[in-house]
Write a protein that holds these residues in place. Structure first.
Motif, PDB file in Angstrom:
ATOM      1  N   ASN A   1       4.205  -7.930 -10.194  1.00  0.00           N
ATOM      2  CA  ASN A   1       5.492  -8.030  -9.494  1.00  0.00           C
ATOM      3  C   ASN A   1       5.222  -8.103  -7.987  1.00  0.00           C
ATOM      4  O   ASN A   1       4.487  -8.966  -7.535  1.00  0.00           O
ATOM      5  CB  ASN A   1       6.403  -6.858  -9.862  1.00  0.00           C
ATOM      6  CG  ASN A   1       6.708  -6.837 -11.363  1.00  0.00           C
ATOM      7  OD1 ASN A   1       6.859  -7.893 -11.981  1.00  0.00           O
ATOM      8  ND2 ASN A   1       6.757  -5.651 -11.951  1.00  0.00           N
ATOM      9  N   GLU A   2       5.766  -7.160  -7.203  1.00  0.00           N
ATOM     10  CA  GLU A   2       5.539  -7.190  -5.757  1.00  0.00           C
ATOM     11  C   GLU A   2       4.304  -6.394  -5.339  1.00  0.00           C
ATOM     12  O   GLU A   2       3.995  -6.292  -4.147  1.00  0.00           O
ATOM     13  CB  GLU A   2       6.762  -6.657  -5.001  1.00  0.00           C
ATOM     14  CG  GLU A   2       7.002  -5.161  -5.116  1.00  0.00           C
ATOM     15  CD  GLU A   2       7.827  -4.769  -6.329  1.00  0.00           C
ATOM     16  OE1 GLU A   2       8.379  -3.659  -6.334  1.00  0.00           O
ATOM     17  OE2 GLU A   2       7.917  -5.579  -7.269  1.00  0.00           O
ATOM     18  N   TYR A   3       3.608  -5.837  -6.294  1.00  0.00           N
ATOM     19  CA  TYR A   3       2.417  -5.033  -6.013  1.00  0.00           C
ATOM     20  C   TYR A   3       1.160  -5.886  -6.177  1.00  0.00           C
ATOM     21  O   TYR A   3       1.135  -6.840  -6.963  1.00  0.00           O
ATOM     22  CB  TYR A   3       2.342  -3.832  -6.948  1.00  0.00           C
ATOM     23  CG  TYR A   3       3.478  -2.855  -6.796  1.00  0.00           C
ATOM     24  CD1 TYR A   3       3.396  -1.785  -5.917  1.00  0.00           C
ATOM     25  CD2 TYR A   3       4.656  -3.023  -7.527  1.00  0.00           C
ATOM     26  CE1 TYR A   3       4.443  -0.889  -5.772  1.00  0.00           C
ATOM     27  CE2 TYR A   3       5.716  -2.136  -7.381  1.00  0.00           C
ATOM     28  CZ  TYR A   3       5.604  -1.071  -6.504  1.00  0.00           C
ATOM     29  OH  TYR A   3       6.643  -0.192  -6.356  1.00  0.00           O
ATOM     30  N   GLY A   4       0.115  -5.508  -5.446  1.00  0.00           N
ATOM     31  CA  GLY A   4      -1.123  -6.255  -5.550  1.00  0.00           C
ATOM     32  C   GLY A   4      -2.310  -5.449  -5.055  1.00  0.00           C
ATOM     33  O   GLY A   4      -2.160  -4.461  -4.341  1.00  0.00           O
ATOM     34  N   THR A   5      -3.524  -5.877  -5.416  1.00  0.00           N
ATOM     35  CA  THR A   5      -4.762  -5.255  -4.946  1.00  0.00           C
ATOM     36  C   THR A   5      -5.913  -6.218  -5.157  1.00  0.00           C
ATOM     37  O   THR A   5      -5.866  -7.096  -6.040  1.00  0.00           O
ATOM     38  CB  THR A   5      -5.044  -3.936  -5.695  1.00  0.00           C
ATOM     39  OG1 THR A   5      -6.164  -3.300  -5.100  1.00  0.00           O
ATOM     40  CG2 THR A   5      -5.356  -4.185  -7.165  1.00  0.00           C
TER      41      THR A   5
ATOM     42  N   GLU B   1      -3.836   2.782  -9.652  1.00  0.00           N
ATOM     43  CA  GLU B   1      -3.726   3.597  -8.438  1.00  0.00           C
ATOM     44  C   GLU B   1      -4.049   2.815  -7.175  1.00  0.00           C
ATOM     45  O   GLU B   1      -3.756   3.273  -6.071  1.00  0.00           O
ATOM     46  CB  GLU B   1      -4.639   4.816  -8.528  1.00  0.00           C
ATOM     47  CG  GLU B   1      -6.105   4.489  -8.659  1.00  0.00           C
ATOM     48  CD  GLU B   1      -6.962   5.699  -8.994  1.00  0.00           C
ATOM     49  OE1 GLU B   1      -7.982   5.894  -8.311  1.00  0.00           O
ATOM     50  OE2 GLU B   1      -6.596   6.429  -9.944  1.00  0.00           O
ATOM     51  N   GLN B   2      -4.627   1.612  -7.327  1.00  0.00           N
ATOM     52  CA  GLN B   2      -4.928   0.780  -6.157  1.00  0.00           C
ATOM     53  C   GLN B   2      -3.838  -0.250  -5.877  1.00  0.00           C
ATOM     54  O   GLN B   2      -3.815  -0.840  -4.791  1.00  0.00           O
ATOM     55  CB  GLN B   2      -6.266   0.058  -6.366  1.00  0.00           C
ATOM     56  CG  GLN B   2      -7.475   0.973  -6.419  1.00  0.00           C
ATOM     57  CD  GLN B   2      -7.701   1.728  -5.126  1.00  0.00           C
ATOM     58  OE1 GLN B   2      -7.524   1.184  -4.041  1.00  0.00           O
ATOM     59  NE2 GLN B   2      -8.063   3.001  -5.232  1.00  0.00           N
ATOM     60  N   LEU B   3      -2.957  -0.472  -6.832  1.00  0.00           N
ATOM     61  CA  LEU B   3      -1.853  -1.415  -6.612  1.00  0.00           C
ATOM     62  C   LEU B   3      -0.913  -0.867  -5.552  1.00  0.00           C
ATOM     63  O   LEU B   3      -0.575   0.315  -5.550  1.00  0.00           O
ATOM     64  CB  LEU B   3      -1.093  -1.655  -7.918  1.00  0.00           C
ATOM     65  CG  LEU B   3      -1.821  -2.499  -8.980  1.00  0.00           C
ATOM     66  CD1 LEU B   3      -1.075  -2.420 -10.303  1.00  0.00           C
ATOM     67  CD2 LEU B   3      -1.942  -3.947  -8.520  1.00  0.00           C
ATOM     68  N   HIS B   4      -0.449  -1.736  -4.643  1.00  0.00           N
ATOM     69  CA  HIS B   4       0.394  -1.269  -3.554  1.00  0.00           C
ATOM     70  C   HIS B   4       1.225  -2.409  -2.973  1.00  0.00           C
ATOM     71  O   HIS B   4       0.962  -3.586  -3.228  1.00  0.00           O
ATOM     72  CB  HIS B   4      -0.481  -0.669  -2.443  1.00  0.00           C
ATOM     73  CG  HIS B   4      -1.428  -1.677  -1.849  1.00  0.00           C
ATOM     74  ND1 HIS B   4      -2.700  -1.852  -2.331  1.00  0.00           N
ATOM     75  CD2 HIS B   4      -1.284  -2.566  -0.823  1.00  0.00           C
ATOM     76  CE1 HIS B   4      -3.302  -2.804  -1.641  1.00  0.00           C
ATOM     77  NE2 HIS B   4      -2.457  -3.258  -0.715  1.00  0.00           N
ATOM     78  N   THR B   5       2.199  -2.033  -2.194  1.00  0.00           N
ATOM     79  CA  THR B   5       2.967  -2.974  -1.381  1.00  0.00           C
ATOM     80  C   THR B   5       2.778  -2.577   0.077  1.00  0.00           C
ATOM     81  O   THR B   5       2.248  -1.507   0.376  1.00  0.00           O
ATOM     82  CB  THR B   5       4.459  -2.921  -1.733  1.00  0.00           C
ATOM     83  OG1 THR B   5       4.933  -1.581  -1.506  1.00  0.00           O
ATOM     84  CG2 THR B   5       4.707  -3.303  -3.176  1.00  0.00           C
ATOM     85  N   GLY B   6       3.219  -3.412   0.997  1.00  0.00           N
ATOM     86  CA  GLY B   6       3.149  -3.060   2.403  1.00  0.00           C
ATOM     87  C   GLY B   6       1.867  -3.517   3.066  1.00  0.00           C
ATOM     88  O   GLY B   6       0.997  -4.134   2.445  1.00  0.00           O
ATOM     89  N   ASN B   7       1.740  -3.184   4.358  1.00  0.00           N
ATOM     90  CA  ASN B   7       0.597  -3.574   5.168  1.00  0.00           C
ATOM     91  C   ASN B   7      -0.637  -2.770   4.781  1.00  0.00           C
ATOM     92  O   ASN B   7      -0.566  -1.565   4.578  1.00  0.00           O
ATOM     93  CB  ASN B   7       0.934  -3.353   6.654  1.00  0.00           C
ATOM     94  CG  ASN B   7      -0.096  -3.995   7.571  1.00  0.00           C
ATOM     95  OD1 ASN B   7      -1.269  -3.662   7.511  1.00  0.00           O
ATOM     96  ND2 ASN B   7       0.352  -4.915   8.407  1.00  0.00           N
ATOM     97  N   GLU B   8      -1.799  -3.444   4.699  1.00  0.00           N
ATOM     98  CA  GLU B   8      -3.043  -2.792   4.303  1.00  0.00           C
ATOM     99  C   GLU B   8      -3.397  -1.612   5.210  1.00  0.00           C
ATOM    100  O   GLU B   8      -3.981  -0.636   4.781  1.00  0.00           O
ATOM    101  CB  GLU B   8      -4.198  -3.801   4.325  1.00  0.00           C
ATOM    102  CG  GLU B   8      -4.130  -4.859   3.236  1.00  0.00           C
ATOM    103  CD  GLU B   8      -4.681  -4.363   1.920  1.00  0.00           C
ATOM    104  OE1 GLU B   8      -5.203  -3.239   1.897  1.00  0.00           O
ATOM    105  OE2 GLU B   8      -4.582  -5.077   0.922  1.00  0.00           O
ATOM    106  N   GLU B   9      -3.051  -1.693   6.492  1.00  0.00           N
ATOM    107  CA  GLU B   9      -3.424  -0.653   7.442  1.00  0.00           C
ATOM    108  C   GLU B   9      -2.513   0.566   7.369  1.00  0.00           C
ATOM    109  O   GLU B   9      -2.815   1.599   7.960  1.00  0.00           O
ATOM    110  CB  GLU B   9      -3.404  -1.226   8.874  1.00  0.00           C
ATOM    111  CG  GLU B   9      -4.395  -2.367   9.083  1.00  0.00           C
ATOM    112  CD  GLU B   9      -4.316  -2.931  10.485  1.00  0.00           C
ATOM    113  OE1 GLU B   9      -3.433  -2.475  11.248  1.00  0.00           O
ATOM    114  OE2 GLU B   9      -5.119  -3.819  10.820  1.00  0.00           O
TER     115      GLU B   9
END
Length: 451
Positions: A110-114, A153-161
């Protein structure tokens, strides 16, 4: 004289000189405990390192890096013909092989990625080698994949920093909290198209999640795909294994390089039927010109090093036991001197010199046995204290919490038994000369108490 009478005689004499006997037993116990503790450090360190080596690796696994002779002078490679040759070797249970996708791949849910490492695997050989899942099942269709244990646990949204906290974990507001099994997801790959870096997505379904890594610091973010899914990636990128083109190289040169590419495997492992066959298979592979590595080779090196270390520690500990033997010799010499009249009486009533010698040897053996028994008990207590206090010391001094209990000291039962036998043997040898002296005492002089 009956055996029971000999024992009573020895006990009575030991009680008469209990202070001297106590100090001798104490010295023997200290020597025995020192010997066992030193040996336990060697055994404990070896045991911990061996367990650590075997924790995340199969002892029957042989890693094959490639062949020594490469016609074009390039890196060693494993081809399809090599795989067939490896599978034909006797006592080989399975040969697993992986092709690594050479692209900056991402898994999108979906909107999550890694970011992930995508590999093409042969599922039947993985099953034969004992590959296990934490949940789900093995793929049955071309578009089905397996993901690593730490993907969720590594999937996320938003800026990497911005997404990571001070501990390096994804913050709660950016993390993925849904299920993965049965999810339709996408593998995103990139390629330069007309001077622009373009992204493409290949739709797949997650059907399995790999088992948890054996170490807490390890993150399994692998994605295992089929040959058909690799074909879709190559169709998009136009390159072998999805390799990203170098914009500085013209298209014709790229096409020439791609046409020369052959199907090769970057990660190949051979699994033997049992650990006894690992050495013979490794030797055969080396003779065939393959670069190989197995954990048994590392274990052999570790065992050789620790054999030398343990021998040195035992030698140092044995010195303490030999020093204790001086006390036993002194105690038994004094006993012979003090019991001159008793020896004379035994000889006068027909006591055989062999009987007199055996009585003193039994007494020295009892001292060694009692000292060794006390030393073993003390050694186990000290060993427990070392293992209990070591994590506390690490936490207080280095401010680190070990991942698991560290047993720096380990006492195998046979070490304690050997130490007891060694202590008794040294005690008997220490009492041998005084015992012989007792057999040579003159009856008349002994009865007059004239030495």
């Amino acid at each position: 004289m009956r055996f029971k009478d000999r024992q009573n005689f020895i006990k009575q004499n030991m009680k008469k000189n209990k202070s001297r006997v106590f100090m001798t037993v104490l010295a023997t116990a200290i020597g025995c405990a020192f010997l066992i503790i030193l040996a336990s450090i060697g055994f404990g360190a070896q045991r911990y390192i061996v367990q650590d080596l075997l924790k995340d690796r199969s002892v029957t696994e042989i890693s094959v890096q490639g062949k020594e002779q490469v016609d074009d002078g390039g890196n060693p490679r494993i081809s399809e013909d090599d795989i067939e040759k490896l599978e034909s070797i006797e006592n080989v249970q399975a040969v697993t092989r992986k092709q690594m996708v050479e692209n900056q791949s991402r898994l999108l849910v979906n909107e999550y990625g890694t970011s992930v490492q995508v590999s093409v695997v042969d599922y039947p050989s993985e099953i034969e080698s004992g590959f296990e899942l934490d949940e789900g099942r093995m793929p049955e269709e071309d578009n089905e994949i397996i993901v690593g244990y730490n993907i969720a646990e590594q999937l996320h949204t938003g800026n990497e920093e911005q997404i990571y906290n001070d501990e390096g974990e994804v913050k709660q507001e950016f993390s993925y909290d849904g299920e993965l099994i049965g999810e339709e997801v996408s593998i995103e790959v990139s390629q330069w198209v007309e001077g622009e870096l373009t992204n493409g997505e290949i739709s797949v379904e997650i059907v399995g999640i790999g088992e948890e890594p054996t170490r807490d610091w390890m993150n399994d973010t692998n994605v295992f795909i089929s040959e058909a899914t690799l074909g879709k990636i190559e169709d998009f990128t136009g390159t072998h294994l999805g390799k990203i083109k170098d914009p500085s190289i013209d298209e014709e040169q790229w096409e020439e390089e791609q046409s020369a590419e052959e199907k090769n495997y970057q990660d190949v492992k051979v699994y033997a039927d049992n650990v006894e066959q690992v050495e013979s298979i490794s030797t055969e592979l080396k003779d065939e010109g393959y670069y190989v590595y197995s954990v048994t080779e590392e274990l052999d090196q570790v065992n050789v090093v620790f054999a030398v270390v343990k021998a040195g520690l035992i030698f140092v500990g044995a010195i303490a036991l030999l020093i204790a033997s001086i006390g036993i010799y002194n105690t038994m010499s004094m006993a012979v001197t003090e019991r001159t009249q008793d020896i004379g009486i035994m000889k006068a009533v027909g006591g055989h010199p062999k009987l007199i010698r055996n009585i003193f040897l039994m007494e020295s053996a009892y001292i060694g046995l009692i000292g060794a028994f006390i030393g073993v008990v003390v050694a186990y207590i000290i060993s427990f204290g070392i293992n209990f206090s070591l994590p506390v010391i690490l936490q207080q001094v280095f401010e680190e919490n070990p991942e698991e209990a560290i047993q720096l000291s380990y006492i195998p039962p046979y070490v304690a038994l050997l130490c007891i036998l060694l202590s008794i043997g040294i005690a008997i040898l220490s009492g041998l000369k005084p015992a012989r002296k007792a057999t040579k005492i003159d009856v008349l002089r002994a009865l007059r108490r004239d030495i």
